[in-house]
Design a protein around this motif. Structure first.
Motif, PDB file in Angstrom:
ATOM      1  N   THR A 135      -8.556  -3.916   4.510  1.00 30.72           N
ATOM      2  CA  THR A 135      -9.149  -3.646   3.200  1.00 30.72           C
ATOM      3  C   THR A 135      -8.092  -3.544   2.105  1.00 30.72           C
ATOM      4  N   CYS A 136      -6.829  -3.814   2.399  1.00 30.47           N
ATOM      5  CA  CYS A 136      -5.789  -3.782   1.367  1.00 30.47           C
ATOM      6  C   CYS A 136      -5.875  -5.040   0.508  1.00 30.47           C
ATOM      7  N   TYR A 137      -5.609  -4.869  -0.776  1.00 28.17           N
ATOM      8  CA  TYR A 137      -5.566  -6.025  -1.662  1.00 28.17           C
ATOM      9  C   TYR A 137      -4.697  -5.683  -2.856  1.00 28.17           C
ATOM     10  N   ALA A 138      -3.897  -6.636  -3.298  1.00 29.11           N
ATOM     11  CA  ALA A 138      -3.014  -6.414  -4.447  1.00 29.11           C
ATOM     12  C   ALA A 138      -3.556  -7.138  -5.662  1.00 29.11           C
ATOM     13  N   ALA A 139      -3.339  -6.532  -6.832  1.00 27.46           N
ATOM     14  CA  ALA A 139      -3.749  -7.171  -8.073  1.00 27.46           C
ATOM     15  C   ALA A 139      -2.913  -8.429  -8.294  1.00 27.46           C
ATOM     16  N   PRO A 140      -3.538  -9.512  -8.805  1.00 30.62           N
ATOM     17  CA  PRO A 140      -2.821 -10.785  -8.963  1.00 30.62           C
ATOM     18  C   PRO A 140      -1.940 -10.821 -10.204  1.00 30.62           C
TER      19      PRO A 140
ATOM     20  N   HIS B 191     -12.662   6.532  -0.298  1.00 31.00           N
ATOM     21  CA  HIS B 191     -12.082   6.457  -1.630  1.00 31.00           C
ATOM     22  C   HIS B 191     -11.284   5.165  -1.790  1.00 31.00           C
ATOM     23  N   LEU B 192     -11.264   4.667  -3.031  1.00 29.37           N
ATOM     24  CA  LEU B 192     -10.351   3.584  -3.379  1.00 29.37           C
ATOM     25  C   LEU B 192      -9.038   4.214  -3.793  1.00 29.37           C
ATOM     26  N   GLU B 193      -7.929   3.757  -3.192  1.00 28.31           N
ATOM     27  CA  GLU B 193      -6.615   4.286  -3.520  1.00 28.31           C
ATOM     28  C   GLU B 193      -5.727   3.165  -4.045  1.00 28.31           C
ATOM     29  N   ALA B 194      -4.720   3.536  -4.825  1.00 23.91           N
ATOM     30  CA  ALA B 194      -3.810   2.566  -5.435  1.00 23.91           C
ATOM     31  C   ALA B 194      -2.373   3.002  -5.213  1.00 23.91           C
ATOM     32  N   ARG B 195      -1.491   1.998  -5.204  1.00 25.55           N
ATOM     33  CA  ARG B 195      -0.064   2.272  -5.025  1.00 25.55           C
ATOM     34  C   ARG B 195       0.732   1.276  -5.859  1.00 25.55           C
ATOM     35  N   GLU B 196       1.649   1.785  -6.671  1.00 25.06           N
ATOM     36  CA  GLU B 196       2.528   0.932  -7.466  1.00 25.06           C
ATOM     37  C   GLU B 196       3.939   1.024  -6.910  1.00 25.06           C
ATOM     38  N   GLY B 197       4.497  -0.144  -6.548  1.00 26.29           N
ATOM     39  CA  GLY B 197       5.853  -0.157  -6.032  1.00 26.29           C
ATOM     40  C   GLY B 197       5.994   0.707  -4.798  1.00 26.29           C
ATOM     41  N   GLY B 198       7.004   1.550  -4.771  1.00 26.14           N
ATOM     42  CA  GLY B 198       7.224   2.436  -3.631  1.00 26.14           C
ATOM     43  C   GLY B 198       6.641   3.813  -3.819  1.00 26.14           C
ATOM     44  N   ASN B 199       5.801   3.993  -4.837  1.00 29.06           N
ATOM     45  CA  ASN B 199       5.198   5.304  -5.081  1.00 29.06           C
ATOM     46  C   ASN B 199       4.152   5.632  -4.037  1.00 29.06           C
ATOM     47  N   PRO B 200       3.815   6.916  -3.872  1.00 32.76           N
ATOM     48  CA  PRO B 200       2.775   7.297  -2.905  1.00 32.76           C
ATOM     49  C   PRO B 200       1.405   6.743  -3.313  1.00 32.76           C
ATOM     50  N   TRP B 201       0.520   6.643  -2.333  1.00 29.76           N
ATOM     51  CA  TRP B 201      -0.852   6.249  -2.607  1.00 29.76           C
ATOM     52  C   TRP B 201      -1.538   7.357  -3.402  1.00 29.76           C
TER      53      TRP B 201
ATOM     54  N   GLU C 230       2.332  -9.432 -11.514  1.00 28.34           N
ATOM     55  CA  GLU C 230       3.570  -8.828 -11.046  1.00 28.34           C
ATOM     56  C   GLU C 230       3.575  -7.320 -11.226  1.00 28.34           C
ATOM     57  N   SER C 231       2.846  -6.823 -12.217  1.00 29.31           N
ATOM     58  CA  SER C 231       2.851  -5.387 -12.481  1.00 29.31           C
ATOM     59  C   SER C 231       1.639  -4.674 -11.884  1.00 29.31           C
ATOM     60  N   GLY C 232       0.757  -5.415 -11.226  1.00 32.96           N
ATOM     61  CA  GLY C 232      -0.464  -4.822 -10.709  1.00 32.96           C
ATOM     62  C   GLY C 232      -0.231  -4.019  -9.446  1.00 32.96           C
ATOM     63  N   PRO C 233      -1.068  -3.006  -9.206  1.00 37.99           N
ATOM     64  CA  PRO C 233      -0.910  -2.186  -8.006  1.00 37.99           C
ATOM     65  C   PRO C 233      -1.541  -2.843  -6.779  1.00 37.99           C
ATOM     66  N   MET C 234      -1.306  -2.217  -5.632  1.00 39.84           N
ATOM     67  CA  MET C 234      -1.995  -2.570  -4.399  1.00 39.84           C
ATOM     68  C   MET C 234      -3.103  -1.546  -4.179  1.00 39.84           C
ATOM     69  N   TYR C 235      -4.246  -2.027  -3.711  1.00 39.49           N
ATOM     70  CA  TYR C 235      -5.386  -1.148  -3.473  1.00 39.49           C
ATOM     71  C   TYR C 235      -5.748  -1.142  -1.990  1.00 39.49           C
TER      72      TYR C 235
ATOM     73  N   VAL D 277     -12.075  -6.233  -0.061  1.00 42.83           N
ATOM     74  CA  VAL D 277     -11.685  -5.626  -1.329  1.00 42.83           C
ATOM     75  C   VAL D 277     -10.889  -6.669  -2.097  1.00 42.83           C
ATOM     76  N   VAL D 278     -11.256  -6.897  -3.354  1.00 40.50           N
ATOM     77  CA  VAL D 278     -10.599  -7.923  -4.170  1.00 40.50           C
ATOM     78  C   VAL D 278     -10.235  -7.320  -5.517  1.00 40.50           C
ATOM     79  N   ALA D 279      -8.974  -7.480  -5.915  1.00 43.69           N
ATOM     80  CA  ALA D 279      -8.535  -7.087  -7.250  1.00 43.69           C
ATOM     81  C   ALA D 279      -8.532  -8.323  -8.137  1.00 43.69           C
ATOM     82  N   ILE D 280      -9.096  -8.188  -9.330  1.00 43.46           N
ATOM     83  CA  ILE D 280      -9.097  -9.309 -10.263  1.00 43.46           C
ATOM     84  C   ILE D 280      -8.198  -8.975 -11.438  1.00 43.46           C
ATOM     85  N   GLY D 281      -7.681 -10.009 -12.085  1.00 42.88           N
ATOM     86  CA  GLY D 281      -6.528  -9.879 -12.953  1.00 42.88           C
ATOM     87  C   GLY D 281      -6.685  -9.017 -14.179  1.00 42.88           C
ATOM     88  N   ASP D 282      -7.892  -8.611 -14.536  1.00 40.43           N
ATOM     89  CA  ASP D 282      -8.067  -7.827 -15.759  1.00 40.43           C
ATOM     90  C   ASP D 282      -8.154  -6.335 -15.478  1.00 40.43           C
ATOM     91  N   GLY D 283      -7.721  -5.897 -14.303  1.00 39.72           N
ATOM     92  CA  GLY D 283      -7.711  -4.476 -13.986  1.00 39.72           C
ATOM     93  C   GLY D 283      -8.913  -3.994 -13.207  1.00 39.72           C
TER      94      GLY D 283
END
Length: 369
Positions: A267-272, A285-295, A274-279, A311-317
């Motif tokens: 169920t992991c998916y990253a926003a398309p 719950h839906l959780e997010a992670r940016e870079g090496g930060n905690p979920w 370069e600056s988008g998080p992984m979900y 789970v799909v992330a689309i480019g507009d957030g």
């Protein structure tokens, strides 16, 4: 040169063509050579984006609707009964709610079960790539690749995946290529091998092996990196991950705890972007992670979205969760994480008509033009 539309200035005619919907683009290309050249030009894509007319679509590998003896789904059940294929590819526009089925794959064999989907830029145009899966009649793994051109409205057969015929492999598009890694071979042996597909050249390139065997892992795009999350060599599901950098053509070190306990890597998916998080989904719950930060927790998932298949992330957030509810496909779209004036994010249920209510096995986001 003839006018795009007789009697109209070209700038006005161009504005008309910019508003052609994604389902009518192939017909527009077939109307005339001038329209085809216009729609396929880089300028057309740039103007669509500049005018807010280029919207992200969801591509779904979806089961045909269940058989029904009567009721509004009866006419769809009849077509399903005549088909050798239990799954098909459909598109959904989360902005206007439109649904449309793509043409079947060539050859009449049907959509492979458990195939993977990826959207990739090819010659300046976004195309949908279908990779691997199981033959729907024999349930044997296949190495087939098919590429769909949205402007031509047609499929072509791609070069087959190299190496052993793999099942349940990680897959994602990153840096202009489609990457596959891991899975298991026909002897149920977990794999470390990986490869990259260039859809424009229709060619595969072998990647270095991963550090670990990874069966049933998840592939995501993190900027220009292809990240393989989870997977296992034997019985236990792994929580580690590895990232392949296309610029250096090398895997990075194994990263511990890429996913947390209680979460399924599938169920992991990253926003398309370069600056988008992984979900990911965990404990409802839906959780997010940016870079090496905690979920971090973003929002609770609606009840019917808890049994998520994608789970799909689309480019507009926005983030889409595809669940399996009582009425078949349950699709929920989460608004941008922080709404206007700091409002909390909220879920909107996308109602699927009866002919598009089947179970979803795979999904990806695609920007047609």
């Amino acid at each position: 040169m003839a006018d795009l539309i007789p009697g109209l200035p070209d700038d006005v005619a161009r504005q008309c063509l910019l508003r052609v919907g994604f389902r009518q683009l192939p017909a527009a290309c077939r109307t005339s050579r001038h329209w085809k050249a216009e729609v396929e030009s880089p300028l057309y894509s740039r103007l669509r984006r500049a005018n807010g007319l280029s919207r992200p679509l969801l591509a779904l590998a979806q089961a045909l609707p269940p058989l029904a003896a009567s009721g509004p789904a009866h006419k769809y059940a009849a077509s399903a009964a005549l088909s050798n294929n239990s799954y098909r590819l459909v598109l959904h526009d989360p902005d206007d709610g439109a649904w449309a089925a793509l043409p079947p794959l060539p050859g009449g064999g049907g959509l492979p079960l458990f195939c993977q989907l990826a959207a990739v830029a090819c010659g300046g145009r976004r195309k949908l790539v279908v990779l691997g899966g199981w033959d729907p009649e024999t349930w044997t793994p296949t190495d087939t690749v098919h590429v769909y051109d949205f402007l031509a409205g047609a499929w072509r057969r791609g070069a087959p995946m190299p190496g052993p015929r793999r099942s349940f492999f990680a897959c994602a598009a990153a840096g202009g290529s489609v990457f596959v890694a891991g899975g298991h071979d026909e002897d149920k042996k977990a794999l470390r091998s990986a490869a990259a597909y260039d859809a424009e050249a229709d060619a595969w390139a072998a990647l270095p092996d991963m550090a670990l065997e990874r069966d049933e892992a998840r592939g995501v795009c993190d900027g220009a990196r292809f990240v393989v999350v989870g997977g296992y060599p034997t019985e236990a599901q792994g929580r580690t991950g590895e990232a392949f950098d296309a610029a250096t053509w090398a895997w990075g070190p194994v990263q511990e705890r890429m996913v947390e306990e209680g979460a399924c890597p599938r169920t992991c998916y990253a926003a398309p972007s370069e600056s988008g998080p992984m979900y990911m989904l965990r404990d409802g719950h839906l959780e997010a992670r940016e870079g090496g930060n905690p979920w971090r927790s973003v929002a609770p998932v609606p009840k019917d979205g808890g049994a998520a298949t994608a789970v799909v992330a689309i480019g507009d957030g926005r983030v889409v969760v595809v669940g399996a509810g009582r009425h078949g496909c349950e699709l929920y779209v989460l608004s941008k994480e922080i709404g206007t004036n700091g409002a909390a994010p909220s879920w909107v249920r996308a109602v699927a008509p009866p002919e598009f209510a089947g179970h979803v096995q795979a999904a990806c986001c695609v920007q047609v033009v």
